[in-house]
Enzyme design. Structure first.
Site, PDB file in Angstrom:
ATOM      1  N   GLU A  81      63.300 -18.706  47.979  1.00 44.08           N
ATOM      2  CA  GLU A  81      62.343 -17.625  47.746  1.00 44.08           C
ATOM      3  C   GLU A  81      60.921 -18.055  48.106  1.00 44.08           C
ATOM      4  OE1 GLU A  81      63.285 -14.682  47.209  1.00 44.08           O
ATOM      5  OE2 GLU A  81      65.402 -15.189  46.837  1.00 44.08           O
ATOM      6  N   THR A 137      66.288  21.803  43.914  1.00 42.49           N
ATOM      7  CA  THR A 137      66.657  22.772  42.867  1.00 42.49           C
ATOM      8  C   THR A 137      65.468  23.087  41.977  1.00 42.49           C
ATOM      9  OG1 THR A 137      68.912  21.870  42.899  1.00 42.49           O
ATOM     10  CG2 THR A 137      68.285  23.233  41.011  1.00 42.49           C
ATOM     11  N   THR A 146      64.963  14.859  45.716  1.00 41.30           N
ATOM     12  CA  THR A 146      63.584  15.198  46.064  1.00 41.30           C
ATOM     13  C   THR A 146      63.080  16.440  45.333  1.00 41.30           C
ATOM     14  OG1 THR A 146      64.464  16.349  48.016  1.00 41.30           O
ATOM     15  CG2 THR A 146      63.631  14.118  48.336  1.00 41.30           C
ATOM     16  N   GLY A 147      63.932  17.144  44.617  1.00 44.87           N
ATOM     17  CA  GLY A 147      63.474  18.273  43.808  1.00 44.87           C
ATOM     18  C   GLY A 147      63.717  19.628  44.438  1.00 44.87           C
ATOM     19  N   PRO A 185      68.615  13.588  48.665  1.00 45.10           N
ATOM     20  CA  PRO A 185      69.002  13.808  47.263  1.00 45.10           C
ATOM     21  C   PRO A 185      67.912  13.343  46.307  1.00 45.10           C
ATOM     22  CG  PRO A 185      70.802  12.801  48.498  1.00 45.10           C
ATOM     23  CD  PRO A 185      69.610  12.775  49.394  1.00 45.10           C
ATOM     24  N   GLY A 223      66.367  18.325  52.322  1.00 46.47           N
ATOM     25  CA  GLY A 223      65.728  17.080  51.924  1.00 46.47           C
ATOM     26  C   GLY A 223      66.722  16.098  51.355  1.00 46.47           C
TER      27      GLY A 223
END
Length: 634
Positions: free
Chosen positions: A447, A230, A227-228, A225, A223
């Site tokens: 803008e 570990t 994303t959980g 970096p 996945g």
């Protein structure tokens, strides 16, 4: 990691089990004490040797020495300012060896002439104190070296282990730390379902074995970096209640060849002793890169040896022992194929970016520790953060709390979350960057053009906020759109509308101010990328047909585009450029038509934005839908 650096606790009412408990080091086990004993031994040995040599010499009067010289009975002499010693040609009656003598010094020029005349071999030396020599030539250098070595070991080592430590660095999370369970992990329900099978196996291995099946030896979490991955692995260990071995892929590699392979062997040996357990290797791509076909310059033999040892260990251990190997990477495309075959990392589990529902669950999880105000709507926060991963959402909650403290709020309000999102997306506000009236008017017109086109095109997402407050490095203003629903596909009309929205700011400057500026540089870059992707990758060109042109080597989960492999002719390249230019010009013309038809709304929106600097999406809609001037109280 040394064996006596970790411990495990029992669960629940079970007694505490300590493994290789660290004992207090006795003072004689200290390396400094050993060095002192070693130096003392050398000192005593040297002193005994000096005493032995002194005992063999016979002290004689100086007059007798001169008589021996006159009789040519002195074979060799060593003359110093403190003594004269040497050997006679006369043998000792006891040992039948040449006699050795020593006498007081009385050196003068006549003695030198006499020794030369009688043919005596002599040396003239400066007297030396053997104790001083021992202290300054042995004790002091070795002591300084030992102190320097200890200082370097403490400075460069980890936890005092020393920078040349080649032992096993695997970490075991003790049970005394708070456990991480699936209650601490929000979203990714599909990944959690697959990981629950690992928990069932670790808690009851016979459940699968009774039907003849086996648990996969390895599970690879893939996945983006943050994303959980570990966190997922730690939750599996917490739910199963088993030891959790954690090591990073980079920790296998050291300056010595063979250390990585030794650490892999040691890690699996410890895991078998603690089974059932989980081995988790973070950043597997550090050692799991595809091996080169031959000797290539710049290769790393140590990394390949470590990978070979890991392949051997995973293929050799018995899956019924209860050892589960888990690993995480965000670059699966560069892993060696031998790692991904059946029997090693049998199963790949995708830990993807959270969708809208999952983002709201993650925000609820992290907001539990915050003191929230009544106006906080986490669903709106989740809608404003498409593409954010769990780490980003946690950072937003933390930034919102920090912002609330900075403003002396009693609780974290919705405006604190809004400010936190703006800070993460566009950077902090540059309150001291003051724009001139001309620049401020140009940014407001720019803008307003974006916002007006976004609210007019059929597939445009609603405008949530428009700001002309400088942020970050180069952002003088921004228009933020809020997606109504989560989208995973983009149609051709939607992509064309995005190009028109991106070019709305440049067209507004052309129409209102009569000149363009450098503020549209990023807009042009993004519009050109969308158009080129439509032509070369999505087959959205009638002239080129439903084909892809060029192969883009991309690190899929890192989102980094690599070098493009060109597989088309110069004629095709010319057609691609023409089609890309045609799409961009089409978006430019659409934006011009919209802004020309709504020139009055554009002027009133730019005036309101220039006055208030930040306006909401409701105010934008009110300006576009009204024919009356907007009051200052809006």
């Amino acid at each position: 990691m040394k064996k006596n650096d970790f411990f495990l606790n029992g669960d629940g009412d079970k007694p505490r089990i300590e493994i290789n408990k660290t004992t207090r080091q006795k003072f004689w086990q200290n390396p400094g004490f050993t060095l002192i004993i070693y130096l003392l031994f050398i000192f005593l040995s040297f002193q005994m040797w000096q005493g032995y040599k002194e005992a063999k010499r016979e002290e004689i009067p100086y007059s007798e020495f001169l008589r021996y010289v006159d009789n040519k009975e002195v074979a060799r002499a060593i003359v110093t300012d403190k003594l004269i010693q040497g050997t006679l040609t006369i043998n000792d009656e006891r040992t039948n060896q040449p006699r050795q003598f020593i006498t007081v010094p009385l050196w003068n020029d006549k003695l030198a002439i006499l020794l030369e005349k009688q043919g005596v071999k002599y040396e003239v030396r400066q007297s030396s104190d053997w104790l001083s020599n021992f202290l300054f030539n042995w004790v002091l250098p070795f002591g300084l070296l030992f102190i320097l070595w200890g200082w370097m070991a403490k400075r460069m080592g980890s936890m005092g282990k020393g920078f040349l430590n080649i032992g096993n660095k695997v970490h075991i999370h003790p049970d005394s730390l708070p456990k991480v369970t699936f209650d601490n992990v929000a979203g990714n329900d599909e990944a959690k379902q697959e990981l629950k099978e690992v928990i069932d196996f670790l808690q009851d291995p016979t459940r699968i074995q009774r039907l003849g099946g086996r648990m996969p030896k390895g599970m690879l979490l893939v996945g983006s970096p943050g994303t959980g991955k570990t966190l997922m692995a730690r939750a599996v260990a917490g739910e199963a209640g088993v030891p959790f071995f954690n090591i990073s892929g980079s920790e296998f590699i050291e300056m010595f060849v063979g250390v990585g392979a030794a650490r892999v062997r040691g890690m699996f040996e410890q895991a078998r002793e603690k089974a059932p357990c989980i081995i988790f290797i973070d950043e597997l791509d550090a050692i799991g890169r595809a091996r080169s076909a031959g000797p290539v310059m710049g290769g790393h033999d140590e990394r390949e040896q470590t990978l070979n040892q890991l392949l051997t260990e995973m293929d050799g251990f018995d899956p019924t022992t209860g050892v589960v190997v888990m690993a995480a990477t965000n670059r699966p495309e560069i892993l060696d194929k031998a790692l991904l075959r059946a029997g090693r990392f049998d199963r790949q589990i995708l830990v993807d970016k959270p969708d809208l529902v999952a983002r709201e669950e993650i925000l609820v999880l992290h907001a539990r520790k915050l003191k929230l105000a009544a106006d906080v709507n986490l669903k709106v926060v989740a809608q404003r953060t498409p593409g954010f991963v769990g780490a980003d959402l946690e950072n937003i909650c933390n930034e919102a709390a920090i912002g609330a403290v900075r403003e002396n709020h009693d609780d974290v309000a919705m405006k604190d979350f809004e400010a936190a999102i703006d800070r993460v997306i566009a950077g902090p506000e540059k309150k001291h960057r003051v724009l001139s009236p001309e620049e401020k008017h140009r940014v407001a017109v720019h803008e307003s053009g974006h916002a007006l086109v976004a609210e007019t095109v059929p597939t445009g997402e609603p405008v949530h906020k428009v700001s002309i407050i400088p942020r970050g490095i180069a952002a003088l203003g921004y228009t933020l759109q809020l997606p109504v629903k989560e989208k995973f596909l983009s149609t051709e009309p939607e992509l064309k509308d995005q190009i028109a929205i991106l070019l709305g700011g440049r067209v507004a400057e052309e129409s209102v101010l009569g000149a363009i500026s450098s503020g549209a540089a990023n807009d042009l870059e993004r519009a050109s990328e969308i158009a080129r992707g439509m032509v070369t990758q999505l087959g959205m060109s009638e002239r080129l047909g439903p084909l892809t042109w060029g192969k883009q080597h991309e690190l899929s989960y890192l989102g980094i585009a690599g070098q493009e492999e060109r597989n088309y002719s110069e004629e095709t390249a010319r057609l691609i450029d023409e089609e890309v230019k045609s799409l961009v010009e089409e978006g430019h013309d659409r934006a011009r038509q919209i802004l020309t038809a709504q020139r009055e709304q554009l002027d009133r929106l730019a005036a309101l934005l220039e006055e208030k600097e930040v306006i909401s999406g409701e105010e934008v809609k009110r300006v576009i839908g009204s024919t009356e001037p907007v009051s200052d109280q809006t």
